[in-house]
Design a protein around this motif. Structure first.
Motif, PDB file in Angstrom:
ATOM      1  N   MET A   1       0.842  -1.187   0.000  1.00  0.00           N
ATOM      2  CA  MET A   1       0.000   0.000   0.000  1.00  0.00           C
ATOM      3  C   MET A   1       0.883   1.245   0.000  1.00  0.00           C
ATOM      4  O   MET A   1       1.837   1.339   0.753  1.00  0.00           O
ATOM      5  CB  MET A   1      -0.906  -0.041   1.226  1.00  0.00           C
ATOM      6  N   ALA A   2       0.544   2.208  -0.823  1.00  0.00           N
ATOM      7  CA  ALA A   2       1.337   3.432  -0.946  1.00  0.00           C
ATOM      8  C   ALA A   2       1.037   4.392   0.196  1.00  0.00           C
ATOM      9  O   ALA A   2      -0.038   4.366   0.796  1.00  0.00           O
ATOM     10  CB  ALA A   2       1.045   4.101  -2.275  1.00  0.00           C
ATOM     11  N   ASN A   3       2.009   5.224   0.490  1.00  0.00           N
ATOM     12  CA  ASN A   3       1.799   6.348   1.395  1.00  0.00           C
ATOM     13  C   ASN A   3       1.038   7.418   0.625  1.00  0.00           C
ATOM     14  O   ASN A   3       0.400   7.126  -0.379  1.00  0.00           O
ATOM     15  CB  ASN A   3       3.146   6.871   1.888  1.00  0.00           C
ATOM     16  N   GLN A   4       1.146   8.664   1.035  1.00  0.00           N
ATOM     17  CA  GLN A   4       0.459   9.761   0.370  1.00  0.00           C
ATOM     18  C   GLN A   4       0.932   9.925  -1.078  1.00  0.00           C
ATOM     19  O   GLN A   4       2.004   9.477  -1.451  1.00  0.00           O
ATOM     20  CB  GLN A   4       0.713  11.091   1.100  1.00  0.00           C
ATOM     21  N   THR A   5       0.103  10.630  -1.844  1.00  0.00           N
ATOM     22  CA  THR A   5       0.447  10.986  -3.212  1.00  0.00           C
ATOM     23  C   THR A   5       0.836  12.456  -3.245  1.00  0.00           C
ATOM     24  O   THR A   5       0.149  13.294  -2.650  1.00  0.00           O
ATOM     25  CB  THR A   5      -0.753  10.744  -4.154  1.00  0.00           C
ATOM     26  N   LEU A   6       1.928  12.750  -3.924  1.00  0.00           N
ATOM     27  CA  LEU A   6       2.385  14.125  -4.108  1.00  0.00           C
ATOM     28  C   LEU A   6       2.347  14.443  -5.594  1.00  0.00           C
ATOM     29  O   LEU A   6       2.711  13.603  -6.417  1.00  0.00           O
ATOM     30  CB  LEU A   6       3.802  14.314  -3.579  1.00  0.00           C
ATOM     31  N   ALA A   7       1.922  15.646  -5.922  1.00  0.00           N
ATOM     32  CA  ALA A   7       1.857  16.070  -7.324  1.00  0.00           C
ATOM     33  C   ALA A   7       2.681  17.336  -7.503  1.00  0.00           C
ATOM     34  O   ALA A   7       2.555  18.292  -6.728  1.00  0.00           O
ATOM     35  CB  ALA A   7       0.414  16.327  -7.740  1.00  0.00           C
ATOM     36  N   ALA A   8       3.514  17.346  -8.530  1.00  0.00           N
ATOM     37  CA  ALA A   8       4.319  18.529  -8.847  1.00  0.00           C
ATOM     38  C   ALA A   8       3.443  19.552  -9.556  1.00  0.00           C
ATOM     39  O   ALA A   8       2.771  19.235 -10.536  1.00  0.00           O
ATOM     40  CB  ALA A   8       5.507  18.147  -9.721  1.00  0.00           C
ATOM     41  N   LEU A   9       3.447  20.764  -9.046  1.00  0.00           N
ATOM     42  CA  LEU A   9       2.740  21.840  -9.727  1.00  0.00           C
ATOM     43  C   LEU A   9       3.565  22.263 -10.937  1.00  0.00           C
ATOM     44  O   LEU A   9       4.797  22.149 -10.926  1.00  0.00           O
ATOM     45  CB  LEU A   9       2.524  23.016  -8.779  1.00  0.00           C
ATOM     46  N   GLU A  66       2.852  19.112  -4.027  1.00  0.00           N
ATOM     47  CA  GLU A  66       1.667  19.223  -3.176  1.00  0.00           C
ATOM     48  C   GLU A  66       1.267  17.832  -2.694  1.00  0.00           C
ATOM     49  O   GLU A  66       1.163  16.895  -3.486  1.00  0.00           O
ATOM     50  CB  GLU A  66       0.510  19.825  -3.970  1.00  0.00           C
ATOM     51  N   ILE A  67       1.041  17.698  -1.397  1.00  0.00           N
ATOM     52  CA  ILE A  67       0.480  16.448  -0.889  1.00  0.00           C
ATOM     53  C   ILE A  67      -1.006  16.502  -1.207  1.00  0.00           C
ATOM     54  O   ILE A  67      -1.720  17.395  -0.741  1.00  0.00           O
ATOM     55  CB  ILE A  67       0.689  16.279   0.619  1.00  0.00           C
ATOM     56  N   ASP A 102      -0.169  20.201   2.717  1.00  0.00           N
ATOM     57  CA  ASP A 102       1.195  20.707   2.848  1.00  0.00           C
ATOM     58  C   ASP A 102       1.850  20.743   1.475  1.00  0.00           C
ATOM     59  O   ASP A 102       1.514  19.958   0.587  1.00  0.00           O
ATOM     60  CB  ASP A 102       2.027  19.799   3.765  1.00  0.00           C
ATOM     61  N   TYR A 103       2.809  21.662   1.323  1.00  0.00           N
ATOM     62  CA  TYR A 103       3.523  21.844   0.073  1.00  0.00           C
ATOM     63  C   TYR A 103       5.020  21.835   0.352  1.00  0.00           C
ATOM     64  O   TYR A 103       5.491  22.561   1.228  1.00  0.00           O
ATOM     65  CB  TYR A 103       3.143  23.186  -0.573  1.00  0.00           C
ATOM     66  N   TYR A 123       5.866   6.349  -1.648  1.00  0.00           N
ATOM     67  CA  TYR A 123       5.014   7.495  -1.947  1.00  0.00           C
ATOM     68  C   TYR A 123       4.760   7.481  -3.446  1.00  0.00           C
ATOM     69  O   TYR A 123       5.595   7.021  -4.228  1.00  0.00           O
ATOM     70  CB  TYR A 123       5.695   8.819  -1.566  1.00  0.00           C
ATOM     71  N   LYS A 124       3.606   7.972  -3.847  1.00  0.00           N
ATOM     72  CA  LYS A 124       3.329   8.126  -5.273  1.00  0.00           C
ATOM     73  C   LYS A 124       3.622   9.582  -5.622  1.00  0.00           C
ATOM     74  O   LYS A 124       3.170  10.499  -4.918  1.00  0.00           O
ATOM     75  CB  LYS A 124       1.868   7.788  -5.578  1.00  0.00           C
TER      76      LYS A 124
END
Length: 127
Positions: A1-9, A66-67, A102-103, A123-124
């Motif tokens: 199972m993955a932790n949180q997903t973060l996306a690059a702005l 960005e989380i 959080d960022y 993490y994704k």
């Protein structure tokens, strides 16, 4: 199972340091995304690099991870865990938070390395 997903702005950002009594420039408030922090000693502003400000100091070429949330305020240790992963990879961060998430600001040239380090810890990361 993955932790949180973060996306690059998509934008690149600049961090500015202004005198504590400086007025917040109107172009900041008109930016699509900005962060403002004020203490007894300074005023810090983070804006897309396309927004140019007169300042005491500035640091350019930051990307934002960005989380994806929203995160509940009762959640514990998320910033510490992600920060530890990035510290172990020797990647400097500048962190800002909102009510919902959080960022993590990471230098542009370290973005790929940060994504790899985070993905290695389950993490994704969406670049």
């Amino acid at each position: 199972m993955a932790n949180q997903t973060l996306a690059a702005l998509p934008d690149t950002f600049t961090i500015y340091s202004l005198p504590v009594n400086a007025q917040i420039p109107s172009q900041v408030l008109n930016a699509p995304l900005y962060f403002i922090g004020k203490t007894h000693d300074e005023l810090s502003i983070v804006v897309p690099q396309t927004v140019k400000l007169e300042s005491d100091e500035s640091d350019h070429n930051w990307r934002v991870l960005e989380i994806l949330g929203p995160l509940d305020l009762s959640m514990v240790g998320i910033m510490a865990q992600i920060g530890s992963v990035l510290a172990a990879a020797k990647i400097s961060i500048f962190v800002v938070s909102t009510f919902e998430t959080d960022y993590f600001l990471i230098k542009q040239n370290n973005l790929k390395s940060a994504a790899i380090a985070l993905e290695n810890e389950r993490y994704k990361v969406i670049l």
